[in-house]
Design an enzyme around this catalytic site. Structure first.
Site, PDB file in Angstrom:
ATOM      1  N   GLU A 254      -0.065   2.705   1.798  1.00  0.00           N
ATOM      2  CA  GLU A 254       1.224   2.868   1.248  1.00  0.00           C
ATOM      3  C   GLU A 254       1.128   2.978  -0.129  1.00  0.00           C
ATOM      4  OE1 GLU A 254       3.661   3.214   3.310  1.00  0.00           O
ATOM      5  OE2 GLU A 254       3.580   2.146   4.663  1.00  0.00           O
TER       6      GLU A 254
ATOM      7  N   CYS B 185       4.413   5.022   7.627  1.00  0.00           N
ATOM      8  CA  CYS B 185       2.888   4.729   7.612  1.00  0.00           C
ATOM      9  C   CYS B 185       3.420   6.245   7.433  1.00  0.00           C
ATOM     10  CB  CYS B 185       2.445   4.368   8.992  1.00  0.00           C
ATOM     11  SG  CYS B 185       0.922   4.460   8.868  1.00  0.00           S
TER      12      CYS B 185
END
Length: 223
Positions: free
Chosen positions: A103, A2
Protein backbone atom coordinates in the site's frame (compact mmCIF):
# COMPACT_ATOMS: atom_id res chain seq x y z
CA UNK A 1 -7.46 -1.62 -1.92
CA UNK A 2 -4.72 -3.96 -3.04
CA UNK A 3 -2.84 -2.86 -6.15
CA UNK A 4 0.29 -5.03 -5.88
CA UNK A 5 1.24 -8.14 -3.93
CA UNK A 6 4.31 -10.21 -3.09
CA UNK A 7 4.00 -13.79 -4.39
CA UNK A 8 7.62 -14.78 -4.06
CA UNK A 9 7.13 -18.54 -3.63
CA UNK A 10 6.16 -21.03 -6.31
CA UNK A 11 2.58 -22.14 -6.85
CA UNK A 12 3.59 -25.69 -5.92
CA UNK A 13 5.00 -24.43 -2.62
CA UNK A 14 1.66 -22.84 -1.73
CA UNK A 15 -0.24 -25.92 -2.93
CA UNK A 16 1.80 -28.08 -0.57
CA UNK A 17 0.99 -25.72 2.31
CA UNK A 18 -2.71 -26.21 1.52
CA UNK A 19 -2.29 -29.97 1.36
CA UNK A 20 -3.11 -29.96 -2.36
CA UNK A 21 -0.54 -32.58 -3.36
CA UNK A 22 -2.94 -33.83 -6.05
CA UNK A 23 -3.52 -30.43 -7.65
CA UNK A 24 -3.77 -30.14 -11.43
CA UNK A 25 -1.48 -27.33 -12.59
CA UNK A 26 -2.03 -25.14 -15.63
CA UNK A 27 0.32 -22.47 -14.36
CA UNK A 28 3.66 -21.31 -15.67
CA UNK A 29 3.84 -18.02 -13.74
CA UNK A 30 7.18 -17.46 -12.06
CA UNK A 31 7.34 -16.20 -8.48
CA UNK A 32 7.46 -12.42 -8.16
CA UNK A 33 7.78 -9.94 -5.32
CA UNK A 34 5.76 -7.38 -7.29
CA UNK A 35 2.66 -8.89 -8.89
CA UNK A 36 0.76 -6.17 -10.76
CA UNK A 37 -2.68 -5.88 -12.35
CA UNK A 38 -2.72 -6.86 -15.99
CA UNK A 39 -0.49 -9.91 -15.43
CA UNK A 40 -1.33 -13.59 -15.11
CA UNK A 41 -1.00 -15.07 -11.62
CA UNK A 42 -1.76 -18.55 -10.23
CA UNK A 43 -5.21 -18.83 -8.68
CA UNK A 44 -6.35 -21.85 -6.66
CA UNK A 45 -9.88 -23.15 -7.25
CA UNK A 46 -12.07 -26.22 -7.54
CA UNK A 47 -13.36 -27.51 -10.87
CA UNK A 48 -15.32 -30.71 -11.43
CA UNK A 49 -14.10 -32.06 -8.10
CA UNK A 50 -10.43 -31.36 -8.89
CA UNK A 51 -8.00 -29.11 -7.07
CA UNK A 52 -6.74 -26.75 -9.78
CA UNK A 53 -4.06 -24.07 -10.01
CA UNK A 54 -4.51 -21.95 -13.12
CA UNK A 55 -2.88 -18.76 -14.36
CA UNK A 56 -5.57 -16.08 -14.45
CA UNK A 57 -5.46 -12.46 -15.62
CA UNK A 58 -5.52 -9.98 -12.72
CA UNK A 59 -8.36 -7.60 -13.69
CA UNK A 60 -12.01 -8.33 -14.38
CA UNK A 61 -15.02 -6.91 -16.13
CA UNK A 62 -18.06 -8.95 -17.12
CA UNK A 63 -18.56 -9.11 -20.88
CA UNK A 64 -22.03 -7.58 -20.61
CA UNK A 65 -20.57 -4.64 -18.64
CA UNK A 66 -18.32 -3.42 -21.46
CA UNK A 67 -18.72 0.34 -21.67
CA UNK A 68 -20.86 0.41 -18.52
CA UNK A 69 -18.46 -0.21 -15.63
CA UNK A 70 -14.67 0.13 -15.33
CA UNK A 71 -12.35 -2.84 -15.17
CA UNK A 72 -11.81 -3.86 -11.52
CA UNK A 73 -8.86 -5.35 -9.67
CA UNK A 74 -10.65 -5.59 -6.30
CA UNK A 75 -14.18 -6.42 -5.15
CA UNK A 76 -15.59 -4.88 -2.00
CA UNK A 77 -16.58 -7.54 0.53
CA UNK A 78 -19.79 -5.72 1.43
CA UNK A 79 -20.94 -5.88 -2.22
CA UNK A 80 -20.26 -9.55 -2.97
CA UNK A 81 -23.95 -10.47 -2.93
CA UNK A 82 -24.97 -7.82 -5.49
CA UNK A 83 -25.89 -8.56 -9.10
CA UNK A 84 -22.44 -7.89 -10.48
CA UNK A 85 -20.49 -10.25 -8.20
CA UNK A 86 -23.09 -12.86 -7.18
CA UNK A 87 -22.39 -15.24 -10.10
CA UNK A 88 -18.69 -15.31 -9.33
CA UNK A 89 -19.40 -15.69 -5.61
CA UNK A 90 -21.35 -18.83 -6.45
CA UNK A 91 -19.16 -20.35 -9.17
CA UNK A 92 -15.87 -18.45 -9.21
CA UNK A 93 -14.40 -18.47 -5.73
CA UNK A 94 -10.61 -18.59 -5.73
CA UNK A 95 -7.57 -18.17 -3.50
CA UNK A 96 -4.45 -16.20 -4.38
CA UNK A 97 -1.53 -17.15 -2.11
CA UNK A 98 1.04 -14.51 -1.22
CA UNK A 99 3.71 -13.40 1.22
CA UNK A 100 2.36 -9.87 1.56
CA UNK A 101 0.90 -6.91 -0.28
CA UNK A 102 1.75 -3.24 -0.84
CA UNK A 103 0.00 0.00 0.00
CA UNK A 104 1.05 3.62 -0.43
CA UNK A 105 0.83 6.69 1.80
CA UNK A 106 1.54 10.36 1.14
CA UNK A 107 0.69 12.89 -1.51
CA UNK A 108 0.64 12.22 -5.24
CA UNK A 109 4.16 12.45 -6.58
CA UNK A 110 5.61 11.63 -3.17
CA UNK A 111 3.96 8.28 -2.44
CA UNK A 112 5.71 6.00 0.07
CA UNK A 113 5.19 2.25 -0.50
CA UNK A 114 4.77 -0.17 2.43
CA UNK A 115 5.09 -3.95 2.51
CA UNK A 116 2.36 -5.51 4.68
CA UNK A 117 2.79 -9.09 5.91
CA UNK A 118 2.01 -11.41 8.79
CA UNK A 119 3.98 -10.87 11.97
CA UNK A 120 4.82 -14.59 11.97
CA UNK A 121 5.87 -14.31 8.29
CA UNK A 122 3.44 -17.07 7.38
CA UNK A 123 1.72 -17.26 3.98
CA UNK A 124 -1.38 -15.27 3.13
CA UNK A 125 -4.35 -16.89 1.44
CA UNK A 126 -6.17 -14.00 -0.22
CA UNK A 127 -9.83 -14.28 -1.16
CA UNK A 128 -10.48 -13.93 -4.88
CA UNK A 129 -13.34 -14.08 -7.35
CA UNK A 130 -12.69 -15.12 -10.93
CA UNK A 131 -14.28 -16.07 -14.20
CA UNK A 132 -12.43 -19.29 -14.97
CA UNK A 133 -12.96 -19.58 -18.69
CA UNK A 134 -12.10 -18.18 -22.10
CA UNK A 135 -12.61 -14.56 -23.09
CA UNK A 136 -14.15 -13.31 -26.33
CA UNK A 137 -12.84 -9.77 -26.80
CA UNK A 138 -11.11 -8.55 -23.64
CA UNK A 139 -8.81 -10.56 -21.39
CA UNK A 140 -10.53 -9.02 -18.37
CA UNK A 141 -13.63 -11.06 -19.21
CA UNK A 142 -11.74 -14.10 -17.87
CA UNK A 143 -9.92 -12.46 -15.00
CA UNK A 144 -9.83 -12.31 -11.22
CA UNK A 145 -10.20 -9.72 -8.47
CA UNK A 146 -9.06 -9.72 -4.85
CA UNK A 147 -11.73 -9.27 -2.18
CA UNK A 148 -11.12 -6.32 0.14
CA UNK A 149 -12.74 -5.15 3.36
CA UNK A 150 -12.51 -2.16 5.69
CA UNK A 151 -9.13 -1.85 7.36
CA UNK A 152 -8.88 -1.67 11.16
CA UNK A 153 -6.50 -2.16 14.05
CA UNK A 154 -4.05 0.54 13.06
CA UNK A 155 -4.00 -0.42 9.40
CA UNK A 156 -6.06 2.70 8.68
CA UNK A 157 -2.74 4.54 8.95
CA UNK A 158 -1.70 2.77 5.74
CA UNK A 159 -4.98 2.42 3.85
CA UNK A 160 -8.69 2.29 4.57
CA UNK A 161 -9.12 -1.10 2.88
CA UNK A 162 -7.19 -4.36 2.92
CA UNK A 163 -7.41 -7.82 1.30
CA UNK A 164 -9.42 -10.46 3.13
CA UNK A 165 -6.96 -13.14 4.30
CA UNK A 166 -7.80 -16.64 5.56
CA UNK A 167 -5.81 -19.42 7.17
CA UNK A 168 -5.14 -22.44 4.94
CA UNK A 169 -7.95 -24.61 6.35
CA UNK A 170 -10.49 -21.82 5.99
CA UNK A 171 -9.22 -21.10 2.49
CA UNK A 172 -10.04 -24.68 1.52
CA UNK A 173 -13.54 -24.23 2.92
CA UNK A 174 -13.99 -21.03 0.89
CA UNK A 175 -13.27 -23.08 -2.24
CA UNK A 176 -15.69 -25.90 -1.35
CA UNK A 177 -18.40 -25.89 -4.07
CA UNK A 178 -20.91 -27.27 -1.54
CA UNK A 179 -20.60 -24.04 0.45
CA UNK A 180 -23.44 -21.68 -0.48
CA UNK A 181 -22.68 -18.04 -1.33
CA UNK A 182 -24.16 -16.88 1.97
CA UNK A 183 -22.12 -19.45 3.90
CA UNK A 184 -19.01 -18.30 2.05
CA UNK A 185 -19.69 -14.70 3.08
CA UNK A 186 -20.19 -15.75 6.70
CA UNK A 187 -16.99 -17.81 6.64
CA UNK A 188 -15.01 -14.83 5.37
CA UNK A 189 -16.61 -12.49 7.89
CA UNK A 190 -15.96 -14.73 10.89
CA UNK A 191 -12.62 -16.28 9.93
CA UNK A 192 -10.65 -13.45 8.34
CA UNK A 193 -7.18 -13.10 9.85
CA UNK A 194 -7.43 -10.04 12.14
CA UNK A 195 -5.53 -6.80 11.58
CA UNK A 196 -3.40 -7.35 14.69
CA UNK A 197 -1.78 -10.37 12.99
CA UNK A 198 -0.05 -8.04 10.49
CA UNK A 199 2.86 -5.64 10.50
CA UNK A 200 4.36 -3.37 7.84
CA UNK A 201 7.49 -1.50 6.89
CA UNK A 202 8.52 1.10 4.32
CA UNK A 203 10.14 -0.21 1.15
CA UNK A 204 11.93 1.32 -1.81
CA UNK A 205 9.94 3.30 -4.35
CA UNK A 206 11.35 0.85 -6.89
CA UNK A 207 8.17 -1.15 -6.29
CA UNK A 208 6.22 1.68 -7.95
CA UNK A 209 7.44 0.42 -11.33
CA UNK A 210 5.34 -2.55 -12.40
CA UNK A 211 8.30 -4.33 -13.98
CA UNK A 212 10.48 -4.12 -10.86
CA UNK A 213 11.13 -7.43 -9.15
CA UNK A 214 13.49 -9.19 -6.77
CA UNK A 215 13.83 -9.64 -3.00
CA UNK A 216 15.55 -6.27 -2.59
CA UNK A 217 12.31 -4.36 -3.11
CA UNK A 218 10.74 -6.03 -0.06
CA UNK A 219 13.54 -4.99 2.31
CA UNK A 220 12.67 -2.42 5.00
CA UNK A 221 13.97 1.11 4.59
CA UNK A 222 15.70 2.75 7.51
CA UNK A 223 13.83 5.79 8.85
Amino acid sequence: MCGRFDQSQTARHYANLMGWTDAVFDSESAPTTNAAPGTYRPVFHMQDGEHRVDDVFWSYRAKWAEGKVPIAINARFEKLANRYWSRLLKNGRGIVPAEGWYEWTGEKGHKQPWHIHRKDHGPLFLLALANFGPFVENRAEAGFVLVTDDASGGMLDIHDRRPVVLEADDAKLWLDPDLSPQQAIELARQSAVPAEAFEWHKVSTAVNRAGADGPQITLPLED
